[in-house]
Design a protein around this motif. Structure first.
Motif: not given
Length: 293
Positions: A212-224, A248-259
């Motif tokens: 999803e983070r990649s999609q957000q960046i793609h939409r920002w760059f290319y509008g779709s 595990t890991r997640c691109c949507l987390i900027q810092e810290g830890v989520e349960t």
């Protein structure tokens, strides 16, 4: 497991390792003020003894009580110079490699001796997407556990999803061009052009191998939104998965830890401190039954 290896004394070439003989032999003998456990050896056979002394600040005092914690049939003495016997997870690894005995006694680095009795290390599931190799998250977990003297015995159990295999499973044949988040992914496909989203390449008819983070960046760059093969770890963790024991890991987390129900999540570019915090969250959730004495 002893709190400090200085609590463990060695008595070599004793005459007998029978329980009654050991109890009689050590009762009334002088012991150093730090000594609580004695590793008694006769040849290659070993027993583990616990001793109690008067509550005294004297450098030496007489042993008042003796308890045999493990007889020779219960012990295995392992010489492993690469092991720091003060680190529970390193001791757990030796115990795992020597199954079938309740007591693993290790002569490790600096010739320090300690033991792990009745080992039941926490199985920590490390879930990551590869490549690159090695898995960064597994490497970080292992580096944290290798020096953590205050965490319980933990064994990292990796589970990996290969993003290349996932693309091949979804897209047959492979597309002519694939877009991946960055060069750090280390992905190559014979006969397929690989572009890197973080370099903002010219728009093309590609398949995005990302999340999803990649999609957000793609939409920002290319509008779709791009056609995408989803490799977010959450997509592979089922509801029946034991999230309490998973990191595990997640691109949507900027810092810290989520349960989350699927596991403990750290940022994709997590620091060692964040990985350590994630492991602590797992330990808290599971409630590891162990004692340092």
């Amino acid at each position: 497991m002893p709190t400090r290896y200085r609590q463990v004394a060695i008595s070599t070439d004793v005459e007998n390792l029978d329980r009654a003989w050991l109890e009689q032999h050590f009762a009334g003998r002088e012991a150093y003020m730090r000594t609580r456990f004695i590793v008694a050896r006769r040849g290659n056979d070993t027993a583990l003894v616990e001793v109690a002394r008067p509550d005294s600040s004297s450098l030496f005092s007489n042993v008042e009580r003796v308890r045999v914690l493990a007889t020779p049939d219960m012990c295995r003495y392992v010489v492993a110079p690469e092991i720091d016997t003060a680190v529970p997870s390193q001791m757990a690894q030796v115990a795992l490699e020597n199954p079938g005995v309740p007591c693993t006694i290790v002569e490790g680095s600096y010739s320090h001796v300690s033991f792990l009795l009745n080992p039941q290390p926490l199985q920590l599931h490390v879930f990551d997407i590869v490549p690159p190799f090695p898995s960064k998250l597994l490497d970080q977990v292992q580096r944290v556990l290798a020096v953590a003297e205050d965490l319980p015995p933990i064994i990292a159990v990796p589970t990996f999803v290969d993003s290349r295999s996932e693309l091949d499973r979804v897209c047959h044949p492979l597309p002519s061009e694939v877009l991946v988040p960055c060069r750090g992914s280390g992905i190559e496909f014979p006969g397929t052009k690989v572009s890197y989203l973080d370099e903002r390449p010219s728009s093309a008819d590609w398949i995005l191998l990302g999340c999803e983070r990649s999609q957000q960046i793609h939409r920002w760059f290319y509008g779709s939104r791009a056609s995408m093969v989803d490799i977010c770890p959450t997509s592979f963790l089922s509801k029946s998965h034991d999230g309490n024991r998973t990191i595990t890991r997640c691109c949507l987390i900027q810092e810290g830890v989520e349960t989350r129900p699927q596991g403990i999540y750290v940022p994709w570019g997590a620091s060692l401190a964040e990985v350590r915090l994630g492991i602590e969250r797992v330990v808290e959730a599971v409630g590891v039954p162990w004692t340092r004495t």
